[in-house]
Write a protein that holds these residues in place. Structure first.
Motif, short mmCIF file in Angstrom:
data_model
loop_
_atom_site.label_atom_id
_atom_site.label_comp_id
_atom_site.label_asym_id
_atom_site.label_seq_id
_atom_site.Cartn_x
_atom_site.Cartn_y
_atom_site.Cartn_z
N VAL A 121 2.55 9.14 -6.26
CA VAL A 121 3.03 10.50 -5.99
C VAL A 121 4.13 10.89 -6.96
O VAL A 121 4.13 11.97 -7.56
CB VAL A 121 3.53 10.60 -4.53
N ILE A 122 5.10 9.98 -7.15
CA ILE A 122 6.21 10.27 -8.05
C ILE A 122 5.72 10.41 -9.49
O ILE A 122 6.16 11.30 -10.24
CB ILE A 122 7.28 9.15 -7.96
N ASN A 148 0.83 -1.20 0.00
CA ASN A 148 0.00 0.00 0.00
C ASN A 148 0.86 1.26 0.00
O ASN A 148 0.60 2.22 -0.73
CB ASN A 148 -0.92 -0.01 1.22
N SER A 149 1.93 1.25 0.81
CA SER A 149 2.82 2.40 0.87
C SER A 149 3.57 2.59 -0.43
O SER A 149 3.72 3.70 -0.93
CB SER A 149 3.82 2.23 2.03
N ASP A 194 8.49 23.09 1.87
CA ASP A 194 8.83 23.67 0.57
C ASP A 194 8.84 22.65 -0.56
O ASP A 194 8.86 23.03 -1.73
CB ASP A 194 10.21 24.35 0.65
N ASP A 195 8.86 21.37 -0.23
CA ASP A 195 8.94 20.33 -1.24
C ASP A 195 7.74 19.40 -1.09
O ASP A 195 7.68 18.59 -0.16
CB ASP A 195 10.25 19.53 -1.11
N GLU A 196 6.79 19.51 -2.00
CA GLU A 196 5.56 18.72 -1.92
C GLU A 196 5.84 17.23 -2.05
O GLU A 196 5.22 16.40 -1.38
CB GLU A 196 4.58 19.16 -3.00
N LEU A 197 6.78 16.87 -2.92
CA LEU A 197 7.10 15.46 -3.12
C LEU A 197 7.68 14.85 -1.85
O LEU A 197 7.29 13.76 -1.43
CB LEU A 197 8.10 15.31 -4.27
N LYS A 198 8.60 15.56 -1.21
CA LYS A 198 9.19 15.05 0.03
C LYS A 198 8.14 14.94 1.13
O LYS A 198 8.20 14.03 1.96
CB LYS A 198 10.34 15.96 0.48
N TRP A 199 7.20 15.88 1.14
CA TRP A 199 6.15 15.83 2.14
C TRP A 199 5.29 14.58 1.97
O TRP A 199 4.96 13.90 2.96
CB TRP A 199 5.30 17.08 2.05
N GLU A 200 4.93 14.24 0.74
CA GLU A 200 4.13 13.05 0.50
C GLU A 200 4.91 11.79 0.84
O GLU A 200 4.38 10.85 1.44
CB GLU A 200 3.67 13.01 -0.97
N LYS A 257 6.26 7.12 4.34
CA LYS A 257 7.27 6.42 5.14
C LYS A 257 6.86 6.37 6.61
O LYS A 257 7.11 5.38 7.30
CB LYS A 257 8.63 7.11 4.99
N LEU A 258 6.23 7.44 7.07
CA LEU A 258 5.77 7.48 8.46
C LEU A 258 4.72 6.41 8.71
O LEU A 258 4.76 5.69 9.71
CB LEU A 258 5.21 8.87 8.76
N VAL A 259 3.78 6.29 7.79
CA VAL A 259 2.72 5.28 7.94
C VAL A 259 3.30 3.87 7.89
O VAL A 259 2.83 2.96 8.58
CB VAL A 259 1.66 5.48 6.84
N SER A 260 4.35 3.67 7.09
CA SER A 260 4.94 2.33 6.97
C SER A 260 5.60 1.87 8.26
O SER A 260 5.84 0.67 8.44
CB SER A 260 5.97 2.33 5.83
N HIS A 261 5.91 2.81 9.18
CA HIS A 261 6.53 2.44 10.45
C HIS A 261 5.51 2.02 11.51
O HIS A 261 5.90 1.50 12.56
CB HIS A 261 7.36 3.61 11.00
N VAL A 262 4.22 2.26 11.25
CA VAL A 262 3.19 1.97 12.26
C VAL A 262 3.16 0.49 12.64
O VAL A 262 3.10 0.17 13.84
CB VAL A 262 1.81 2.45 11.76
#
Length: 335
Positions: free
Chosen positions: A110-111, A102-103, A201-207, A212-217
């Motif tokens: 996104v990319i 899913n991640s 400042d970077d939309e891609l990095k934010w997404e 990546k944050l969700v993948s650590h759950v």
């Protein structure tokens, strides 16, 4: 097909005398070593379906009877169900795999969207340049070309200056920055703000950061499993149950949660327009399941169970928030 058992009564694994088909000491089946391919294949298939039957006998009550598997385990009726650890490992593999898929799928989208937007802008600029340069015999076209090139140069310069400023801002030394570098707390705060500013400042990095944050759950929940059991032990301090009993109960609860959320992930792929409703339903079902399983397994009265549930909920939520904060900081510095 009938199995071929050895005529000798010594166990080849531990040497104990075998009175029947299985060794009473180690449990190994006293089968002939030299089996033909058909016997070997059928023997393997029977073991597979034996696992399948145990899995089915475990998953059905896991969903329909909260707390039942834990009761059965400590009542000694264990042979017809998967062991808690085996079931947890199996379900965790399924859950982690779906979570990673899913991640990764979200990351690719996104990319892809970002690249498509950049390519669209590039084509539009190319068409404009082609239109202007194509009419080179016209002085006005030449002037427009120079204006266009000057405009592109100005945009490039401004973009370059902006990027340079973004990089240089955190390392620019002033008297105030110097004091920040001396004091540890302020330095950490300044570093976090700089990292966060880059994401803004970077939309891609934010997404990608969110993905990546969700993948650590799932990993975080795996680490918190024994702490969940410890909270239960503290909440039920008057109970005669050992920590191991709380741990087995916690394993069964987390097994249900992982499997249930796996189903929700699959449903979100099939019904993406209902993702928000699925998340809400998942949260409500998870809370109800924990309460119902506590009531069934611990056998406390309704209000006593509600009290334990809320203490468990707030204590575990605090641990989740603390762990989540740590994961956010770690992800922020690894993105």
């Amino acid at each position: 097909m009938k199995k071929h058992y050895r005529s000798d009564k010594n166990c080849l694994n531990c040497g104990t005398t075998v009175s029947d088909k299985f060794c009473s000491a180690c449990g190994q089946e006293n089968l002939e070593l030299h089996e033909n391919f058909l016997h070997l294949a059928l023997h393997s298939i029977s073991h597979y379906f034996h696992f399948e039957s145990k899995l089915f006998n475990s998953l059905v009550p896991l969903f329909t009877k909260p707390g039942f598997l834990t009761q059965e385990y400590f009542a000694g009726r264990r042979a017809s169900h998967l062991s808690p650890i085996s079931m947890y490992i199996f379900i965790s593999i399924v859950f982690f795999s779906l979570f990673n898929l899913n991640s990764n799928s979200n990351k690719k989208e996104v990319i892809k969207d970002k690249a498509a937007a950049e390519n669209t802008m590039t084509k539009a600029e190319a068409e404009e340049v082609k239109k202007v340069v194509g009419n080179a015999v016209s002085a006005e076209a030449g002037e427009a070309t120079y204006n266009l090139l000057d405009k592109g140069q100005a945009i490039s310069d401004s973009t370059g200056k902006k990027n340079e400023a973004a990089v240089a801002a955190p390392t620019h030394i002033t008297p105030s920055n110097l004091s920040v570098k001396i004091f540890g707390d302020n330095a950490v705060s300044h570093s976090l703000k700089a990292k966060w500013k880059v994401l803004e400042d970077d939309e891609l990095k934010w997404e990608l950061f969110k993905i990546k944050l969700v993948s650590h759950v799932p990993k975080m929940m795996f680490i918190l499993l024994p702490l969940f059991a410890l909270i239960l032990k503290l909440v039920s301090f008057r109970s005669s149950k050992y920590y191991t009993e709380h741990l087995i109960y916690s394993i069964h609860v987390h097994s249900f949660l992982f499997l249930f959320f796996s189903i929700l992930i699959l449903l979100s792929w099939v019904l993406p327009f209902m993702e928000d409703w699925l998340q809400l339903a998942g949260a409500l079902v998870a809370l109800w399941y924990i309460y119902r399983s506590m009531r069934n397994y611990y056998g406390s009265r309704r209000w006593r169970t509600v009290y334990k549930f809320f203490v468990l909920f707030f204590a575990y939520s605090g641990l989740l928030l603390l762990s989540g904060f740590v994961v956010v900081i770690a992800t922020l510095y690894t993105i």
